[in-house]
Design a protein around this motif. Structure first.
Motif: not given
Ligand code: AMP
Length: 115
Positions: A42-53, A82-87, A91-99
């Motif tokens: 599930v992805i915000p349409k805006t790419a403005e935020y790189r991560d959940v923080v 369900f399980r909800l995960v935000f890498n 180091g947290g496993g994030q590879t795509v920097f669009h939250v």
């Protein structure tokens, strides 16, 4: 200017992927490399935020919209649990920097549930 993210390219149709659900400000797709019987993003349409923080600080209502859409697609594609995960960060496993939120469901094994 930086390149559009892979998720922006999916949203604009440049990269083919079925959008399985959508709200005004977010959309959901199937993960191309599923790690659970049901693995959706599930992805915000805006790419403005790189991560959940950044998203939580910058637009908490949009984070709530992402969580709400996650619940909806988990109900539509599994039993609603369900399980909800935000890498977050490389180091947290994030590879795509669009939250994006990983929605994992559909018979998670014990090891996966323990995290
Ligand atoms: P993360 O590693 O948390 O940044 O998650 C990125 C996710 O995007 C991974 O689980 C990938 O499998 C997924 N992914 C990458 N490219 C695609 C694509 N074209 N369609 C669907 N999911 C993708």
């Amino acid at each position: 200017m930086s390149e559009p993210s892979i998720f922006t390219r999916i949203l604009t149709g440049e990269i083919p992927s079925e959008i399985i659900a959508e709200t005004e400000n977010a959309f959901a797709i199937r993960d191309i490399a599923p790690k659970a019987p049901v693995h959706l993003l599930v992805i915000p349409k805006t790419a403005e935020y790189r991560d959940v923080v950044q998203l939580a600080a910058g637009d908490p209502a949009l984070l709530a919209e992402v969580v709400s859409l996650a619940q909806r697609v988990a109900s539509e594609h599994s039993d609603g649990d369900f399980r909800l995960v935000f890498n977050t960060g490389p180091g947290g496993g994030q590879t795509v920097f669009h939250v994006h939120a990983h929605v994992l469901a559909g018979g998670l094994d014990e090891a996966s549930l323990r995290g």
